[in-house]
Design a protein around this motif. Structure first.
Motif, PDB file in Angstrom:
ATOM      1  N   GLU A  72     -20.987 105.445  53.399  1.00 33.62           N
ATOM      2  CA  GLU A  72     -19.915 105.566  52.405  1.00 33.62           C
ATOM      3  C   GLU A  72     -20.477 105.990  51.047  1.00 33.62           C
ATOM      4  O   GLU A  72     -19.886 106.828  50.360  1.00 33.62           O
ATOM      5  CB  GLU A  72     -19.171 104.238  52.246  1.00 33.62           C
ATOM      6  N   ARG A  73     -21.604 105.411  50.668  1.00 34.41           N
ATOM      7  CA  ARG A  73     -22.225 105.783  49.389  1.00 34.41           C
ATOM      8  C   ARG A  73     -22.624 107.255  49.385  1.00 34.41           C
ATOM      9  O   ARG A  73     -22.397 107.964  48.410  1.00 34.41           O
ATOM     10  CB  ARG A  73     -23.442 104.891  49.101  1.00 34.41           C
ATOM     11  N   ASN A  74     -23.206 107.707  50.485  1.00 29.85           N
ATOM     12  CA  ASN A  74     -23.666 109.090  50.574  1.00 29.85           C
ATOM     13  C   ASN A  74     -22.525 110.094  50.442  1.00 29.85           C
ATOM     14  O   ASN A  74     -22.714 111.193  49.934  1.00 29.85           O
ATOM     15  CB  ASN A  74     -24.411 109.313  51.891  1.00 29.85           C
ATOM     16  N   LYS A  75     -21.331 109.705  50.861  1.00 24.16           N
ATOM     17  CA  LYS A  75     -20.179 110.607  50.818  1.00 24.16           C
ATOM     18  C   LYS A  75     -19.344 110.448  49.548  1.00 24.16           C
ATOM     19  O   LYS A  75     -18.403 111.206  49.326  1.00 24.16           O
ATOM     20  CB  LYS A  75     -19.296 110.374  52.045  1.00 24.16           C
ATOM     21  N   ALA A  76     -19.676 109.468  48.726  1.00 24.49           N
ATOM     22  CA  ALA A  76     -18.918 109.213  47.494  1.00 24.49           C
ATOM     23  C   ALA A  76     -19.346 110.166  46.381  1.00 24.49           C
ATOM     24  O   ALA A  76     -20.400 110.801  46.455  1.00 24.49           O
ATOM     25  CB  ALA A  76     -19.133 107.768  47.055  1.00 24.49           C
ATOM     26  N   THR A  77     -18.513 110.225  45.343  1.00 22.42           N
ATOM     27  CA  THR A  77     -18.811 111.042  44.166  1.00 22.42           C
ATOM     28  C   THR A  77     -18.753 110.153  42.935  1.00 22.42           C
ATOM     29  O   THR A  77     -17.842 109.337  42.793  1.00 22.42           O
ATOM     30  CB  THR A  77     -17.783 112.185  44.013  1.00 22.42           C
ATOM     31  N   VAL A  78     -19.719 110.334  42.052  1.00 21.41           N
ATOM     32  CA  VAL A  78     -19.702 109.673  40.743  1.00 21.41           C
ATOM     33  C   VAL A  78     -19.335 110.723  39.712  1.00 21.41           C
ATOM     34  O   VAL A  78     -20.006 111.756  39.591  1.00 21.41           O
ATOM     35  CB  VAL A  78     -21.060 109.028  40.391  1.00 21.41           C
ATOM     36  N   ARG A  99     -22.579 113.060  45.543  1.00 19.80           N
ATOM     37  CA  ARG A  99     -22.383 114.044  44.477  1.00 19.80           C
ATOM     38  C   ARG A  99     -22.193 113.406  43.101  1.00 19.80           C
ATOM     39  O   ARG A  99     -21.594 112.339  42.967  1.00 19.80           O
ATOM     40  CB  ARG A  99     -21.152 114.875  44.835  1.00 19.80           C
ATOM     41  N   ILE A 100     -22.691 114.107  42.079  1.00 23.22           N
ATOM     42  CA  ILE A 100     -22.500 113.734  40.680  1.00 23.22           C
ATOM     43  C   ILE A 100     -21.785 114.884  39.984  1.00 23.22           C
ATOM     44  O   ILE A 100     -22.177 116.046  40.133  1.00 23.22           O
ATOM     45  CB  ILE A 100     -23.844 113.490  39.973  1.00 23.22           C
ATOM     46  N   VAL A 101     -20.747 114.557  39.213  1.00 23.86           N
ATOM     47  CA  VAL A 101     -20.030 115.552  38.423  1.00 23.86           C
ATOM     48  C   VAL A 101     -19.941 115.018  37.002  1.00 23.86           C
ATOM     49  O   VAL A 101     -19.488 113.895  36.789  1.00 23.86           O
ATOM     50  CB  VAL A 101     -18.612 115.817  38.972  1.00 23.86           C
ATOM     51  N   TYR A 102     -20.389 115.793  36.023  1.00 21.07           N
ATOM     52  CA  TYR A 102     -20.368 115.330  34.635  1.00 21.07           C
ATOM     53  C   TYR A 102     -19.702 116.332  33.709  1.00 21.07           C
ATOM     54  O   TYR A 102     -19.730 117.533  33.934  1.00 21.07           O
ATOM     55  CB  TYR A 102     -21.772 114.976  34.147  1.00 21.07           C
ATOM     56  N   ALA A 103     -19.089 115.782  32.655  1.00 24.81           N
ATOM     57  CA  ALA A 103     -18.381 116.609  31.677  1.00 24.81           C
ATOM     58  C   ALA A 103     -19.330 117.249  30.675  1.00 24.81           C
ATOM     59  O   ALA A 103     -19.147 118.399  30.281  1.00 24.81           O
ATOM     60  CB  ALA A 103     -17.329 115.777  30.941  1.00 24.81           C
ATOM     61  N   SER A 104     -20.344 116.498  30.223  1.00 23.12           N
ATOM     62  CA  SER A 104     -21.302 117.021  29.238  1.00 23.12           C
ATOM     63  C   SER A 104     -22.713 116.706  29.710  1.00 23.12           C
ATOM     64  O   SER A 104     -22.958 115.696  30.372  1.00 23.12           O
ATOM     65  CB  SER A 104     -21.040 116.412  27.857  1.00 23.12           C
ATOM     66  N   VAL A 131     -35.112 113.976  38.242  1.00 24.49           N
ATOM     67  CA  VAL A 131     -35.291 112.563  38.576  1.00 24.49           C
ATOM     68  C   VAL A 131     -35.058 112.311  40.064  1.00 24.49           C
ATOM     69  O   VAL A 131     -35.832 111.610  40.709  1.00 24.49           O
ATOM     70  CB  VAL A 131     -34.354 111.666  37.729  1.00 24.49           C
ATOM     71  N   ILE A 132     -33.988 112.876  40.618  1.00 26.12           N
ATOM     72  CA  ILE A 132     -33.687 112.662  42.045  1.00 26.12           C
ATOM     73  C   ILE A 132     -33.521 114.003  42.748  1.00 26.12           C
ATOM     74  O   ILE A 132     -33.209 115.017  42.124  1.00 26.12           O
ATOM     75  CB  ILE A 132     -32.432 111.777  42.259  1.00 26.12           C
ATOM     76  N   ARG A 133     -33.726 113.965  44.060  1.00 27.92           N
ATOM     77  CA  ARG A 133     -33.612 115.166  44.899  1.00 27.92           C
ATOM     78  C   ARG A 133     -32.368 115.102  45.776  1.00 27.92           C
ATOM     79  O   ARG A 133     -31.812 114.039  45.999  1.00 27.92           O
ATOM     80  CB  ARG A 133     -34.798 115.249  45.854  1.00 27.92           C
ATOM     81  N   ASP A 134     -32.037 116.268  46.314  1.00 22.30           N
ATOM     82  CA  ASP A 134     -31.050 116.371  47.393  1.00 22.30           C
ATOM     83  C   ASP A 134     -29.696 115.744  47.045  1.00 22.30           C
ATOM     84  O   ASP A 134     -29.084 115.080  47.867  1.00 22.30           O
ATOM     85  CB  ASP A 134     -31.599 115.740  48.686  1.00 22.30           C
ATOM     86  N   THR A 135     -29.266 115.955  45.818  1.00 18.70           N
ATOM     87  CA  THR A 135     -27.977 115.438  45.370  1.00 18.70           C
ATOM     88  C   THR A 135     -27.165 116.600  44.802  1.00 18.70           C
ATOM     89  O   THR A 135     -27.636 117.267  43.880  1.00 18.70           O
ATOM     90  CB  THR A 135     -28.174 114.355  44.289  1.00 18.70           C
ATOM     91  N   PRO A 136     -25.971 116.838  45.328  1.00 22.53           N
ATOM     92  CA  PRO A 136     -25.130 117.881  44.734  1.00 22.53           C
ATOM     93  C   PRO A 136     -24.713 117.465  43.321  1.00 22.53           C
ATOM     94  O   PRO A 136     -24.285 116.324  43.104  1.00 22.53           O
ATOM     95  CB  PRO A 136     -23.909 117.945  45.657  1.00 22.53           C
ATOM     96  N   ILE A 137     -24.876 118.370  42.373  1.00 22.73           N
ATOM     97  CA  ILE A 137     -24.601 118.068  40.966  1.00 22.73           C
ATOM     98  C   ILE A 137     -23.801 119.214  40.366  1.00 22.73           C
ATOM     99  O   ILE A 137     -24.172 120.381  40.520  1.00 22.73           O
ATOM    100  CB  ILE A 137     -25.913 117.877  40.180  1.00 22.73           C
TER     101      ILE A 137
END
Length: 158
Positions: A72-78, A99-104, A131-137
């Motif tokens: 579940e964590r692997n499929k979640a988005t922050v 996945r991580i999605v950021y505004a700024s 800092v981390i690998r293999d994470t969609p950003i």
């Protein structure tokens, strides 16, 4: 890259950042969303009490470790108003969030602080990928990063 759903969650992050600012804290806000689109948890900065580790991304990483399976964590988005700092990026990686999605971006934040004459942080601004690998950003999002910039201006104008 950024779709309407992403934008909606990022707008909520900016609202949370404003809430943090309104109560005297630094303007950062984050939302954790499951793979099926359900908002699982949200938080804003809580560093005004003196503990500089009370970032919302770190809190969401801890929450996910306690309440979600690794899959579940692997499929979640922050979603977050500002790119993860190195501490939060590491926490994100250690618990295996997706996945991580950021505004700024952290680069934008460093530039804004410099323009406002705010001393540089003791912690280096590093892109999440350093800092981390293999994470969609995905990010930054120009329409929202300007709103985040305004919140930081308000904080440092006080």
């Amino acid at each position: 890259m950024i779709n309407d759903t992403d934008f909606k969650h990022l707008q909520r992050c900016v609202e949370l950042a404003k809430q943090a600012l309104d109560i005297g804290d630094e303007p950062f806000g984050s939302v954790l969303v499951s793979a099926d689109g359900k908002v699982l948890a949200e938080d804003h900065n809580r560093v005004s009490g003196g503990d500089q580790t009370q970032h919302p991304e770190f809190a969401l990483a801890r929450w996910s470790a306690e309440n979600m399976t690794p899959e579940e964590r692997n499929k979640a988005t922050v979603y977050t108003s500002g790119e993860h700092c190195p501490m939060c990026a590491a926490a994100h990686g250690w618990v295996g969030l997706g996945r991580i999605v950021y505004a700024s971006s952290s680069k934008q934040l460093a530039q804004w602080m410099s323009e406002m004459g705010v001393p540089a942080s003791r912690v280096r601004n590093l892109p999440i990928q350093d800092v981390i690998r293999d994470t969609p950003i995905d990010g930054p999002v120009p329409e929202l990063s300007e709103q985040v910039r305004d919140l930081h201006r308000q904080l440092h104008a006080k």
